[in-house]
Motif scaffolding. Structure first.
Motif, PDB file in Angstrom:
ATOM      1  N   ALA A  98       2.410   1.803  -3.324  1.00 38.28           N
ATOM      2  CA  ALA A  98       1.253   2.392  -4.371  1.00 38.28           C
ATOM      3  C   ALA A  98       1.143   3.683  -4.078  1.00 38.28           C
ATOM      4  N   ASN A  99       1.116   3.964  -2.747  1.00 39.75           N
ATOM      5  CA  ASN A  99       1.159   5.583  -2.495  1.00 39.75           C
ATOM      6  C   ASN A  99       2.316   6.390  -3.171  1.00 39.75           C
ATOM      7  N   PHE A 122       2.085   6.739  -6.602  1.00 42.65           N
ATOM      8  CA  PHE A 122       0.958   7.732  -6.985  1.00 42.65           C
ATOM      9  C   PHE A 122       1.815   9.257  -6.770  1.00 42.65           C
ATOM     10  N   VAL A 174      -0.140   7.559   6.780  1.00 43.13           N
ATOM     11  CA  VAL A 174      -0.207   8.548   5.215  1.00 43.13           C
ATOM     12  C   VAL A 174      -0.794   9.887   5.443  1.00 43.13           C
ATOM     13  N   CYS A 230      -1.660   2.598   9.543  1.00 41.89           N
ATOM     14  CA  CYS A 230      -1.415   2.891   8.176  1.00 41.89           C
ATOM     15  C   CYS A 230      -1.747   4.158   7.528  1.00 41.89           C
ATOM     16  N   LEU A 231      -3.212   4.263   7.624  1.00 38.87           N
ATOM     17  CA  LEU A 231      -3.816   5.326   7.131  1.00 38.87           C
ATOM     18  C   LEU A 231      -3.379   6.367   8.036  1.00 38.87           C
ATOM     19  N   PHE A 269       0.669  -1.311  -0.201  1.00 35.69           N
ATOM     20  CA  PHE A 269      -0.083   0.075  -0.014  1.00 35.69           C
ATOM     21  C   PHE A 269       0.796   1.322  -0.057  1.00 35.69           C
ATOM     22  N   PHE A 270       1.895   1.330   0.812  1.00 32.27           N
ATOM     23  CA  PHE A 270       2.847   2.333   0.739  1.00 32.27           C
ATOM     24  C   PHE A 270       3.488   2.603  -0.622  1.00 32.27           C
TER      25      PHE A 270
HETATM   26  C1  NAG Z   1      -2.315   4.677   0.301  1.00 33.04           C
HETATM   27  O1  NAG Z   1      -2.050   3.819   1.613  1.00 33.04           O
HETATM   28  C2  NAG Z   1      -3.309   3.750   2.368  1.00 33.04           C
HETATM   29  C3  NAG Z   1      -2.788   3.184   3.665  1.00 33.04           C
HETATM   30  O2  NAG Z   1      -2.118   2.035   3.757  1.00 33.04           O
HETATM   31  C4  NAG Z   1      -4.366   2.908   1.813  1.00 33.04           C
HETATM   32  O3  NAG Z   1      -5.282   2.717   2.218  1.00 33.04           O
HETATM   33  C5  NAG Z   1      -4.306   3.212   0.258  1.00 33.04           C
HETATM   34  O4  NAG Z   1      -5.086   2.655  -0.623  1.00 33.04           O
HETATM   35  C6  NAG Z   1      -2.877   3.710  -0.397  1.00 33.04           C
HETATM   36  N1  NAG Z   1      -3.325   4.616  -1.568  1.00 33.04           N
HETATM   37  C7  NAG Z   1      -2.915   3.977  -2.748  1.00 33.04           C
HETATM   38  C8  NAG Z   1      -3.139   4.918  -3.944  1.00 33.04           C
HETATM   39  O5  NAG Z   1      -2.622   2.977  -3.113  1.00 33.04           O
END
Ligand code: NAG
Length: 280
Positions: free
Chosen positions: A31-32, A35, A112, A108-109, A28-29
């Motif tokens: 992917a962030n 982004f 972020v 996690c949220l 997830f991080f």
């Molecule tokens: C960014 O991280 C958050 C927390 O882990 C997650 O919920 C979210 O889907 C992520 N954003 C992307 C664009 O993947």
């Protein structure tokens, strides 16, 4: 390079979003991060393309301020997120039994969201301070993206107080996340050397190794861009460092993460075969 960067990072987001196996904090991080890199190149590269096309290699101070706000927000976010990822690696390797409780979805949220909040506030304060400076009307900026030093050199008013404030602020926002990265990796090294390496650890470390590569690229070029004193600043060198920092790192990010990582490769293959099935 622009297309490769966009495609690469969007594919990473797509692969991670679509694959259940990759729904872990680490990915997830990632992917962030992809982004952020996508947005990052969108604030820089279109301007470069326009400059190349029009043979007009400068920017107005106002355009510069607008770009600076977005650019600083994304840089700081990158900075904070890389340290969050270092912490994630640390928990995964050194405290594996506590991983699910320490890195629960809410946490996690929160990490972020806090990164977004702080980077926005810091970028806004930098831009606000910069907007107080009066620029000589005839000047334009000989670069494709605006960082603080060249902009301050064009100021007509006295900027020494401002320089000290900005320097302190950027030093803090660079040093705090970087120390977090160092401390995390010190702990990781400690764990790795103490316990014989098992296969699972090896796998985790291959992802952390990718992270370490991105961190090195990012901070290396960041320090080249920002931590020269304004007197020794040379425009040509500044532009080379800027290119690495704004275009090469975001472009390499998807390759660094996907080529060395078996899980990512498998997820990519699954996505491709799924695409082929639905197309058939
Ligand atoms: C960014 O991280 C958050 C927390 O882990 C997650 O919920 C979210 O889907 C992520 N954003 C992307 C664009 O993947």
């Amino acid at each position: 390079m622009y297309l490769v960067t966009l495609m690469g990072n969007l594919i990473i987001i797509l692969v991670i979003g679509s694959d259940q196996h990759l729904h872990t904090p680490m990915y997830f991080f990632l992917a962030n991060l992809s982004f952020i890199y996508t947005c990052f190149t969108c604030t820089i590269v279109p301007k470069v393309l326009v400059n190349i096309h029009s043979q007009h290699h400068t920017m107005s101070p106002t355009g510069c301020l607008v770009q600076m706000y977005f650019f600083l927000t994304l840089t700081l976010l990158d900075d904070f997120l890389l340290s969050v990822m270092a912490y994630d690696c640390y928990v995964a390797i050194s405290l594996p039994l506590h991983y699910t409780t320490l890195m629960c979805p809410q946490r996690c949220l929160l990490l972020v969201a806090t990164s977004w909040l702080f980077s926005d506030l810091l970028a806004f304060s930098h831009t606000f301070l910069m907007a107080q400076v009066s620029f000589c009307a005839s000047h334009s900026i000989p670069n494709f993206f605006c960082h603080l030093l060249p902009l301050l050199k064009l100021a007509c008013s006295n900027t020494s107080t401002l320089q000290i404030m900005m320097f302190t602020e950027s030093a803090l926002s660079g040093v705090v996340p970087l120390s977090c990265v160092f401390v995390s990796y010190a702990h990781i090294m400690h764990t790795i050397f103490r316990i014989p390496c098992t296969r699972g650890k090896h796998k985790v470390f291959s992802t952390c190794g990718s992270h370490l590569t991105v961190v090195t690229l990012f901070y290396g070029s960041l320090f080249l861009v920002y931590f020269q004193s304004s007197s020794s600043y040379s425009a040509e060198f500044g532009i080379v460092a800027s290119v690495v920092y704004t275009m090469v790192t975001p472009m390499l990010n998807p390759f660094i993460y996907s080529l060395r990582n078996k899980d990512m490769k498998q997820a990519l293959l699954r996505l491709l075969s799924w695409g082929r099935c639905t197309a058939a």
